[in-house]
Scaffold this motif. Structure first.
Motif, PDB file in Angstrom:
ATOM      1  N   LEU A   1       0.828  -1.219   0.000  1.00 12.84           N
ATOM      2  CA  LEU A   1       0.000   0.000   0.000  1.00 12.84           C
ATOM      3  C   LEU A   1       0.861   1.268   0.000  1.00 12.84           C
ATOM      4  CD1 LEU A   1      -2.945  -1.020   2.387  1.00 12.84           C
ATOM      5  CD2 LEU A   1      -2.860  -1.052  -0.115  1.00 12.84           C
ATOM      6  N   ASN A   2       2.177   1.084  -0.078  1.00 20.65           N
ATOM      7  CA  ASN A   2       3.053   2.262  -0.125  1.00 20.65           C
ATOM      8  C   ASN A   2       3.248   2.744  -1.552  1.00 20.65           C
ATOM      9  OD1 ASN A   2       3.561   2.756   2.586  1.00 20.65           O
ATOM     10  ND2 ASN A   2       5.015   1.050   2.651  1.00 20.65           N
ATOM     11  N   ARG A   3       2.154   3.154  -2.161  1.00 18.79           N
ATOM     12  CA  ARG A   3       2.215   3.728  -3.507  1.00 18.79           C
ATOM     13  C   ARG A   3       1.057   4.704  -3.636  1.00 18.79           C
ATOM     14  NH1 ARG A   3      -0.950  -0.217  -6.782  1.00 18.79           N
ATOM     15  NH2 ARG A   3      -1.676  -1.750  -5.285  1.00 18.79           N
ATOM     16  N   ASP A   4       0.940   5.331  -4.800  1.00 18.14           N
ATOM     17  CA  ASP A   4      -0.056   6.401  -4.936  1.00 18.14           C
ATOM     18  C   ASP A   4      -1.457   5.843  -5.224  1.00 18.14           C
ATOM     19  OD1 ASP A   4       2.026   8.077  -4.567  1.00 18.14           O
ATOM     20  OD2 ASP A   4       2.060   8.897  -6.603  1.00 18.14           O
ATOM     21  N   PHE A   5      -2.419   6.416  -4.512  1.00 16.20           N
ATOM     22  CA  PHE A   5      -3.828   6.052  -4.726  1.00 16.20           C
ATOM     23  C   PHE A   5      -4.668   7.317  -4.800  1.00 16.20           C
ATOM     24  CE2 PHE A   5      -2.019   2.465  -2.435  1.00 16.20           C
ATOM     25  CZ  PHE A   5      -2.559   1.359  -3.089  1.00 16.20           C
ATOM     26  N   VAL A   6      -5.821   7.213  -5.472  1.00 10.49           N
ATOM     27  CA  VAL A   6      -6.869   8.205  -5.249  1.00 10.49           C
ATOM     28  C   VAL A   6      -8.050   7.481  -4.610  1.00 10.49           C
ATOM     29  CG1 VAL A   6      -6.232   9.827  -7.101  1.00 10.49           C
ATOM     30  CG2 VAL A   6      -7.873   8.013  -7.561  1.00 10.49           C
ATOM     31  N   ILE A   7      -8.713   8.185  -3.718  1.00 11.87           N
ATOM     32  CA  ILE A   7      -9.909   7.649  -3.071  1.00 11.87           C
ATOM     33  C   ILE A   7     -11.065   8.498  -3.582  1.00 11.87           C
ATOM     34  CG2 ILE A   7     -11.051   7.241  -0.854  1.00 11.87           C
ATOM     35  CD1 ILE A   7      -7.476   7.857  -0.603  1.00 11.87           C
ATOM     36  N   GLU A   8     -12.006   7.847  -4.248  1.00 12.01           N
ATOM     37  CA  GLU A   8     -13.104   8.597  -4.865  1.00 12.01           C
ATOM     38  C   GLU A   8     -14.422   8.317  -4.162  1.00 12.01           C
ATOM     39  OE1 GLU A   8     -13.609   8.124  -9.095  1.00 12.01           O
ATOM     40  OE2 GLU A   8     -11.450   8.211  -9.437  1.00 12.01           O
ATOM     41  N   GLY A   9     -15.202   9.374  -3.984  1.00 15.69           N
ATOM     42  CA  GLY A   9     -16.583   9.192  -3.567  1.00 15.69           C
ATOM     43  C   GLY A   9     -17.363   8.594  -4.730  1.00 15.69           C
ATOM     44  N   LEU A  10     -18.417   7.822  -4.419  1.00 10.87           N
ATOM     45  CA  LEU A  10     -19.201   7.196  -5.496  1.00 10.87           C
ATOM     46  C   LEU A  10     -20.116   8.233  -6.143  1.00 10.87           C
ATOM     47  CD1 LEU A  10     -20.258   3.677  -4.244  1.00 10.87           C
ATOM     48  CD2 LEU A  10     -18.191   4.453  -5.393  1.00 10.87           C
ATOM     49  N   VAL A  11     -20.154   8.213  -7.454  1.00 10.19           N
ATOM     50  CA  VAL A  11     -21.025   9.113  -8.198  1.00 10.19           C
ATOM     51  C   VAL A  11     -22.269   8.324  -8.591  1.00 10.19           C
ATOM     52  CG1 VAL A  11     -21.233  10.522 -10.273  1.00 10.19           C
ATOM     53  CG2 VAL A  11     -19.024  10.357  -9.100  1.00 10.19           C
ATOM     54  N   ASP A  12     -23.428   8.849  -8.234  1.00  4.02           N
ATOM     55  CA  ASP A  12     -24.686   8.170  -8.563  1.00  4.02           C
ATOM     56  C   ASP A  12     -25.140   8.671  -9.940  1.00  4.02           C
ATOM     57  OD1 ASP A  12     -26.968   6.711  -8.447  1.00  4.02           O
ATOM     58  OD2 ASP A  12     -27.988   8.046  -7.018  1.00  4.02           O
ATOM     59  N   PHE A  13     -24.493   8.169 -10.970  1.00  2.00           N
ATOM     60  CA  PHE A  13     -24.720   8.731 -12.308  1.00  2.00           C
ATOM     61  C   PHE A  13     -25.954   8.129 -12.977  1.00  2.00           C
ATOM     62  CE2 PHE A  13     -21.274   5.517 -12.549  1.00  2.00           C
ATOM     63  CZ  PHE A  13     -21.860   4.565 -13.350  1.00  2.00           C
ATOM     64  N   ASP A  14     -26.521   8.890 -13.933  1.00  4.41           N
ATOM     65  CA  ASP A  14     -27.627   8.376 -14.755  1.00  4.41           C
ATOM     66  C   ASP A  14     -27.081   7.457 -15.837  1.00  4.41           C
ATOM     67  OD1 ASP A  14     -29.336   9.987 -13.310  1.00  4.41           O
ATOM     68  OD2 ASP A  14     -29.133  11.672 -14.712  1.00  4.41           O
ATOM     69  N   LYS A  15     -25.942   7.863 -16.391  1.00  4.24           N
ATOM     70  CA  LYS A  15     -25.316   7.021 -17.424  1.00  4.24           C
ATOM     71  C   LYS A  15     -23.859   7.424 -17.581  1.00  4.24           C
ATOM     72  CE  LYS A  15     -26.563   9.906 -21.386  1.00  4.24           C
ATOM     73  NZ  LYS A  15     -27.059   9.934 -22.746  1.00  4.24           N
ATOM     74  N   GLU A  16     -23.112   6.591 -18.321  1.00  6.31           N
ATOM     75  CA  GLU A  16     -21.723   6.907 -18.629  1.00  6.31           C
ATOM     76  C   GLU A  16     -21.615   7.198 -20.114  1.00  6.31           C
ATOM     77  OE1 GLU A  16     -18.463   4.757 -16.534  1.00  6.31           O
ATOM     78  OE2 GLU A  16     -20.017   3.280 -16.200  1.00  6.31           O
ATOM     79  N   CYS A  17     -20.840   8.219 -20.433  1.00  4.21           N
ATOM     80  CA  CYS A  17     -20.597   8.473 -21.844  1.00  4.21           C
ATOM     81  C   CYS A  17     -19.168   8.947 -22.035  1.00  4.21           C
ATOM     82  CB  CYS A  17     -21.623   9.432 -22.425  1.00  4.21           C
ATOM     83  SG  CYS A  17     -21.507  11.076 -21.814  1.00  4.21           S
ATOM     84  N   SER A  18     -18.781   9.086 -23.265  1.00  9.89           N
ATOM     85  CA  SER A  18     -17.415   9.530 -23.538  1.00  9.89           C
ATOM     86  C   SER A  18     -17.419  10.398 -24.781  1.00  9.89           C
ATOM     87  CB  SER A  18     -16.489   8.335 -23.737  1.00  9.89           C
ATOM     88  OG  SER A  18     -16.957   7.545 -24.792  1.00  9.89           O
ATOM     89  N   MET A  19     -16.337  11.133 -24.930  1.00  8.19           N
ATOM     90  CA  MET A  19     -16.177  11.940 -26.135  1.00  8.19           C
ATOM     91  C   MET A  19     -14.774  11.735 -26.682  1.00  8.19           C
ATOM     92  SD  MET A  19     -16.514  15.950 -26.874  1.00  8.19           S
ATOM     93  CE  MET A  19     -18.177  15.760 -27.485  1.00  8.19           C
ATOM     94  N   ILE A  20     -14.691  11.584 -27.986  1.00  6.57           N
ATOM     95  CA  ILE A  20     -13.407  11.525 -28.674  1.00  6.57           C
ATOM     96  C   ILE A  20     -13.201  12.887 -29.321  1.00  6.57           C
ATOM     97  CG2 ILE A  20     -12.058  10.360 -30.471  1.00  6.57           C
ATOM     98  CD1 ILE A  20     -12.992   8.432 -28.252  1.00  6.57           C
ATOM     99  N   ALA A  21     -12.066  13.509 -29.027  1.00  4.90           N
ATOM    100  CA  ALA A  21     -11.768  14.816 -29.611  1.00  4.90           C
ATOM    101  C   ALA A  21     -10.385  14.744 -30.241  1.00  4.90           C
ATOM    102  CB  ALA A  21     -11.797  15.891 -28.523  1.00  4.90           C
ATOM    103  N   ALA A  22     -10.150  15.589 -31.228  1.00  5.15           N
ATOM    104  CA  ALA A  22      -8.814  15.617 -31.837  1.00  5.15           C
ATOM    105  C   ALA A  22      -8.376  17.063 -31.997  1.00  5.15           C
ATOM    106  CB  ALA A  22      -8.830  14.929 -33.200  1.00  5.15           C
ATOM    107  N   ARG A  23      -7.077  17.287 -31.789  1.00  2.93           N
ATOM    108  CA  ARG A  23      -6.508  18.624 -32.019  1.00  2.93           C
ATOM    109  C   ARG A  23      -5.271  18.455 -32.894  1.00  2.93           C
ATOM    110  NH1 ARG A  23      -2.676  21.908 -29.365  1.00  2.93           N
ATOM    111  NH2 ARG A  23      -3.152  24.132 -29.297  1.00  2.93           N
ATOM    112  N   SER A  24      -5.202  19.285 -33.923  1.00  4.21           N
ATOM    113  CA  SER A  24      -4.072  19.172 -34.858  1.00  4.21           C
ATOM    114  C   SER A  24      -2.902  20.003 -34.352  1.00  4.21           C
ATOM    115  CB  SER A  24      -4.497  19.656 -36.248  1.00  4.21           C
ATOM    116  OG  SER A  24      -4.628  21.068 -36.218  1.00  4.21           O
ATOM    117  N   ALA A  25      -1.754  19.808 -34.997  1.00  6.69           N
ATOM    118  CA  ALA A  25      -0.565  20.565 -34.604  1.00  6.69           C
ATOM    119  C   ALA A  25      -0.805  22.073 -34.776  1.00  6.69           C
ATOM    120  CB  ALA A  25       0.637  20.094 -35.413  1.00  6.69           C
ATOM    121  N   ASP A  26      -1.704  22.456 -35.673  1.00 10.71           N
ATOM    122  CA  ASP A  26      -2.036  23.880 -35.848  1.00 10.71           C
ATOM    123  C   ASP A  26      -3.036  24.389 -34.817  1.00 10.71           C
ATOM    124  OD1 ASP A  26      -0.410  24.451 -37.930  1.00 10.71           O
ATOM    125  OD2 ASP A  26      -1.951  24.289 -39.509  1.00 10.71           O
ATOM    126  N   GLY A  27      -3.566  23.490 -33.993  1.00 12.35           N
ATOM    127  CA  GLY A  27      -4.512  23.918 -32.956  1.00 12.35           C
ATOM    128  C   GLY A  27      -5.972  23.811 -33.354  1.00 12.35           C
TER     129      GLY A  27
END
Ligand code: ATP
Ligand code: MG
Length: 365
Positions: A170-196
């Motif tokens: 247990l001597n390493r890095d952890f995060v402890i998170e409170g539980l989120v009572d979410f309606d759903k999970e989603c994600s977004m894919i985004a892209a940024r070019s070298a020009d911004g």
């Protein structure tokens, strides 16, 4: 044009499959002993030798124009080493932020982006005191190396807490998170070019099975609703702040109209595989376009589209694949719950699409 990719898994495979069409040549940098069956025949494979100088590594990789990653758990020193020899995209600092849940959450907080409530800890006493401060239930996550729900402990009561605190190591890095009572999970894919320049795919609804992504639906109805607008704004602020080049995936919890960022992935992502189908530019091609600074491609599909993961299973009868389905196999040995391929499905009618996904899941699992 030559692209070197750190990693030789299915994401590297699908980048190469799209890249060949663009005239890009590939080198895959793998760990000694790493299985790279996914990229067999798709380019040169180089095993990492930690004793190589920057010059030697650059030469071994075939003097690539760009170095990129297909996973977040890479040695950032390699990215730094080659930064003055070729474009490294995403940059080492951006990858470092996303490699460590604590750094990532602190970064998001610095941008006023909402996350689950969290504390950081790095030893048994600090874990005990942080968990006490948060109050049960909590989800403890190791800060580094976890994926597909591994390296996580759900602590609902004092017994769970006691057995967790009895664990070694247990001597390493952890995060402890409170539980989120979410309606759903989603994600977004985004892209940024070298020009911004930035592009954003539609929000994607994700369903997991035993902590592993099972299906994704691109939410094609909602390109101008409030949730999409705020996801785009969140993505843009993260991309710009990190001076990010390439595709970035953001996982969200949704509560009503509120978005909470769960985590970031500095790479193409399983929840964006649907973009290989229909009339958009795939996340793989947009990653390539971004890192080679080519104009970014379309991201808004004109039909409903979904993806079903093949977790250790494949179609009994691939010839039963309907004309609106696209099969991707990764050239991996099947093992229980292992991602060995996926199927993209599209349909003008969302109801019909959902029915076909349901039937497919019944056939597969
Ligand atoms: P993956 O590699 O599949 O993205 P992971 O190992 O990186 O997973 P997370 O995405 O952090 O881990 O968590 C896995 C799943 O556990 C989430 O998709 C979500 O369903 C659940 N989960 C994670 N954190 C929380 C939280 N704070 N509250 C409620 N559920 C959570
Ligand atoms: Mg996740």
């Amino acid at each position: 044009m030559r692209l070197a990719i750190i990693g030789g898994g299915q994401l590297a495979r699908m980048l190469a499959l799209d890249g060949w069409r663009l005239g890009i040549h590939f080198t895959f940098l793998v760990e000694p002993g790493e299985n790279y069956s996914c990229v067999n025949g798709l380019g040169d494979v180089v095993e990492l030798d930690k004793n190589m100088s920057a010059d030697e590594l650059f030469k071994a990789l075939g003097k690539p124009d760009v170095l990129t990653v297909e996973k977040e758990h890479v040695d950032a020193d390699i990215l730094n080493m080659l930064a003055d020899k070729c474009r490294v995209a995403p940059n080492a600092d951006a990858v470092k932020v996303t490699q460590h849940r604590g750094r990532e959450k602190n970064f998001l907080r610095s941008l006023d982006i909402q996350t689950a409530p969290y504390q950081e800890a790095n030893s048994k006493p600090s874990l005990a005191s942080s968990i006490n401060k948060m109050g049960l239930p909590v989800l403890v996550k190791s800060s580094e190396e976890g994926y597909d729900g591994r390296g996580q402990w759900m602590l609902r009561n004092d017994d769970d807490l006691k057995s967790f605190l009895a664990e070694d190591d247990l001597n390493r890095d952890f995060v402890i998170e409170g539980l989120v009572d979410f309606d759903k999970e989603c994600s977004m894919i985004a892209a940024r070019s070298a020009d911004g320049d930035c592009v954003f795919y539609p929000l994607t609804d994700n369903v997991h099975k035993n902590g592993i992504l099972l299906t994704s639906y691109a939410d094609t109805n909602q390109s101008d609703n409030a949730l999409t607008q705020s996801a785009n704004a969140i993505a843009k602020s993260i991309l710009n702040k990190l001076d990010y080049v390439g595709v970035l995936a953001i996982e969200f919890f949704v509560i009503g109209n509120q978005l909470i960022v769960n985590e970031l992935a500095p790479r193409v992502h399983n929840s964006g595989h649907w973009s290989q189908a229909t009339d958009v530019c795939s996340q793989f091609e947009n990653h390539l376009r971004a890192v080679f600074n080519l104009p970014l491609g379309d991201t808004q599909p004109s039909t409903h589209v979904a993806m079903v993961n093949l977790l250790g299973v494949t179609l009994d009868k691939p010839n039963k694949l309907a004309s609106n389905m696209q099969l991707h196999e990764y050239n991996k040995e099947p093992r229980p719950n292992r991602k060995i391929g996926h199927i993209n499905i599209w349909h003008e009618s969302l109801d019909e699409l959902k029915l076909q996904v349901k039937n497919l899941l019944e056939e597969l699992y």
